[in-house]
Design a protein around this motif. Sequence first.
Motif, short mmCIF file in Angstrom:
data_model
loop_
_atom_site.label_atom_id
_atom_site.label_comp_id
_atom_site.label_asym_id
_atom_site.label_seq_id
_atom_site.Cartn_x
_atom_site.Cartn_y
_atom_site.Cartn_z
N LEU A 87 -8.76 4.77 7.49
CA LEU A 87 -7.84 5.19 6.45
C LEU A 87 -8.12 6.65 6.09
CD1 LEU A 87 -5.70 4.40 4.21
CD2 LEU A 87 -7.70 4.11 2.72
N PRO A 88 -7.13 7.53 6.16
CA PRO A 88 -7.37 8.93 5.79
C PRO A 88 -7.77 9.07 4.32
CG PRO A 88 -5.29 8.70 6.98
CD PRO A 88 -5.76 7.32 6.64
N VAL A 89 -8.86 9.77 4.08
CA VAL A 89 -9.32 10.06 2.72
C VAL A 89 -9.53 11.57 2.63
CG1 VAL A 89 -11.08 9.71 0.96
CG2 VAL A 89 -10.42 7.81 2.45
N TYR A 90 -8.73 12.21 1.79
CA TYR A 90 -8.82 13.66 1.60
C TYR A 90 -9.73 13.93 0.41
CZ TYR A 90 -4.66 13.93 4.59
OH TYR A 90 -3.77 13.82 5.64
N ARG A 91 -10.76 14.73 0.60
CA ARG A 91 -11.65 15.13 -0.49
C ARG A 91 -11.35 16.60 -0.80
NH1 ARG A 91 -16.95 14.53 2.06
NH2 ARG A 91 -15.73 14.49 3.97
N ILE A 92 -10.87 16.84 -2.00
CA ILE A 92 -10.38 18.18 -2.37
C ILE A 92 -11.11 18.64 -3.63
CG2 ILE A 92 -8.36 19.55 -2.99
CD1 ILE A 92 -6.64 17.41 -1.55
N MET A 129 -17.75 3.25 -14.47
CA MET A 129 -16.73 3.97 -13.73
C MET A 129 -16.57 3.43 -12.32
SD MET A 129 -17.40 7.93 -14.93
CE MET A 129 -19.02 8.02 -14.18
N ALA A 130 -17.51 2.60 -11.84
CA ALA A 130 -17.41 2.01 -10.51
C ALA A 130 -16.17 1.13 -10.37
CB ALA A 130 -18.66 1.19 -10.19
N ASP A 131 -15.58 0.71 -11.50
CA ASP A 131 -14.35 -0.08 -11.44
C ASP A 131 -13.22 0.69 -10.76
OD1 ASP A 131 -15.85 -1.91 -12.82
OD2 ASP A 131 -14.68 -1.83 -14.67
N VAL A 132 -13.29 2.02 -10.81
CA VAL A 132 -12.25 2.83 -10.16
C VAL A 132 -12.36 2.72 -8.64
CG1 VAL A 132 -11.38 5.18 -9.82
CG2 VAL A 132 -12.02 4.38 -12.11
N GLY A 133 -13.57 2.85 -8.10
CA GLY A 133 -13.77 2.68 -6.67
C GLY A 133 -13.36 1.29 -6.20
N ALA A 134 -13.71 0.28 -7.02
CA ALA A 134 -13.33 -1.10 -6.69
C ALA A 134 -11.82 -1.25 -6.65
CB ALA A 134 -13.94 -2.06 -7.71
N THR A 135 -11.13 -0.58 -7.57
CA THR A 135 -9.67 -0.64 -7.62
C THR A 135 -9.05 0.03 -6.40
OG1 THR A 135 -9.73 -0.68 -10.04
CG2 THR A 135 -7.65 0.00 -9.00
N LEU A 136 -9.59 1.15 -5.99
CA LEU A 136 -9.07 1.83 -4.79
C LEU A 136 -9.23 0.96 -3.55
CD1 LEU A 136 -10.34 5.46 -5.48
CD2 LEU A 136 -7.97 4.67 -5.55
N SER A 137 -10.39 0.31 -3.42
CA SER A 137 -10.58 -0.58 -2.28
C SER A 137 -9.59 -1.74 -2.30
CB SER A 137 -12.02 -1.12 -2.25
OG SER A 137 -12.89 -0.22 -1.60
N ARG A 138 -9.37 -2.29 -3.47
CA ARG A 138 -8.42 -3.41 -3.60
C ARG A 138 -6.99 -2.95 -3.29
NH1 ARG A 138 -8.00 -8.07 -6.96
NH2 ARG A 138 -6.26 -9.26 -6.10
N TYR A 139 -6.65 -1.76 -3.74
CA TYR A 139 -5.31 -1.22 -3.51
C TYR A 139 -5.00 -1.16 -2.01
CZ TYR A 139 -1.55 2.29 -3.26
OH TYR A 139 -0.39 2.97 -2.98
N PHE A 140 -5.99 -0.75 -1.22
CA PHE A 140 -5.79 -0.64 0.23
C PHE A 140 -6.20 -1.90 0.99
CE2 PHE A 140 -6.14 3.90 -0.99
CZ PHE A 140 -4.96 4.36 -0.42
N SER A 141 -6.49 -2.99 0.27
CA SER A 141 -6.88 -4.27 0.88
C SER A 141 -8.11 -4.12 1.77
CB SER A 141 -5.72 -4.87 1.69
OG SER A 141 -4.60 -5.09 0.87
N LEU A 142 -9.08 -3.36 1.29
CA LEU A 142 -10.33 -3.15 2.02
C LEU A 142 -11.41 -4.06 1.45
CD1 LEU A 142 -10.34 0.76 2.13
CD2 LEU A 142 -9.44 -0.83 3.84
N GLU A 143 -12.56 -4.09 2.12
CA GLU A 143 -13.68 -4.86 1.58
C GLU A 143 -14.11 -4.29 0.24
OE1 GLU A 143 -17.78 -3.72 3.30
OE2 GLU A 143 -16.39 -3.38 4.97
N PRO A 144 -14.65 -5.11 -0.65
CA PRO A 144 -15.00 -4.62 -1.98
C PRO A 144 -16.11 -3.57 -1.93
CG PRO A 144 -14.99 -7.03 -1.91
CD PRO A 144 -14.90 -6.56 -0.50
N THR A 145 -16.10 -2.68 -2.90
CA THR A 145 -17.21 -1.74 -3.06
C THR A 145 -18.46 -2.51 -3.52
OG1 THR A 145 -16.39 -1.30 -5.28
CG2 THR A 145 -15.82 0.28 -3.57
N MET A 158 0.83 -1.20 0.00
CA MET A 158 0.00 0.00 0.00
C MET A 158 0.87 1.25 0.00
SD MET A 158 -3.25 -0.85 2.45
CE MET A 158 -2.29 -1.34 3.88
N GLY A 159 0.25 2.38 0.02
CA GLY A 159 0.92 3.66 -0.01
C GLY A 159 -0.13 4.75 -0.11
N LYS A 160 0.01 5.61 -1.10
CA LYS A 160 -0.96 6.67 -1.33
C LYS A 160 -1.58 6.49 -2.72
CE LYS A 160 1.79 9.87 1.45
NZ LYS A 160 2.66 11.07 1.41
#
Length: 393
Positions: free
Chosen positions: A241-246, A370-386, A1-3
């Motif tokens: 997990l910190p999530v910054y909304r900008i 476009m939901a594949d992007v949210g699914a990818t972010l969850s996978r990147y951080f090893s979180l439960e699937p969207t 993981m990372g950012k």
Amino acid sequence: MGKAILLVLDGLGIGAMNDCKEVKPEDINAHTLNHIRQHYPLDIPVLDKLGLAGLVEGKKEFKEAACGKANLAHAGADTYMGHQEIAGSFPKAPAKRLMRDIHSALGNQIKAAGYKVEYPWNNKPLLLINEALVIGDNLESAVGNIINMTADLNKMPFQDVKKLAETVREFVDTSRVIAFGNARKASLNDILGAVREGKAGQWGVDSPKSGVYGEGYEVFHLGYGVNIYGQFPMIAARVGLPVYRIGKTADVLHGEGPAYPIVKTADVLKKLEEEYMKETGDAAYLVNVQETDLAGHKEDVNWYGEILEEVDSFLEGFIPALENNDILIIMADHGNDPTIGHSNHTREQVPIIVTGKQVIPGYLGERETMADVGATLSRYFSLEPTEKGISFL
């Protein structure tokens, strides 16, 4: 993981979707990026080298980044619904309803939930709840799209407003329910004094007149058929997990981390860089460049091109600074072709470009959603699937 950084270039479509002929025929010739290039000497070498130009040309081999395109699974072309989809939802196709059509049944539903419901405007279709909140039509959107809930937050705390909003959302099938208030500025008297009729039969609170916007403003959006708790930002919040909304994401995406509702592109990018450099642990950054969308609405090709060039210049220095495991996803949420002949969003496919030191260049294909992007972010951080979406990590 990372950012992980998600950078949404609001409204940057790359060609009309195949279903436009049936569902949005006014957009069948839309191509935001190509039409900007035709009318403006666009110079975006970083984005083009990453693969944006190749996506538009139909290429399927990419050497600098992982690139693909995504269809919109939500109806129409909408910033709020688009971001719900990106975060991992499939928004339902909404109905159009004015308060005059639903106020009686809605009032009964709210009464059944234990609230006091009154009609203080001579039988006009507006509801006053607990002498603190007014429910009416949104006067700033297309007729029948949105129900507004404007609250005196000194009489009803925002957490209670959000709870009531969920009750309303369960009953209403319009595109959005928006609940908001401002404890510093908008008293109940201010709200009541701003009630008016918009278009014929459309009754609500004139939000700017009420004084609700500005410092102290709090807002809660609820989309039709949207389960915010199955979206990446809320999944991340549950594990800390910190999530910054900008930028615009501070308004249209739900979350519990830092939120910066900034509009000016230079300030959006500066805030991203500041928060990225300060953060020492794992974190996600959900960033929206809104001025591209504003330029599309204004039908201003030159402004649109200038904002894209500003972003490209920022990326030239930002991408090399990414740490070893970090990823940057660049995409859009819909189109907004400034040359199409109308000032509304356009129903177009959007680009997806993923870069980072560990990213394997290649073709991500044409994604169904476009939901594949949210699914990818969850996978990147090893979180439960969207709730929706297939990861391409």
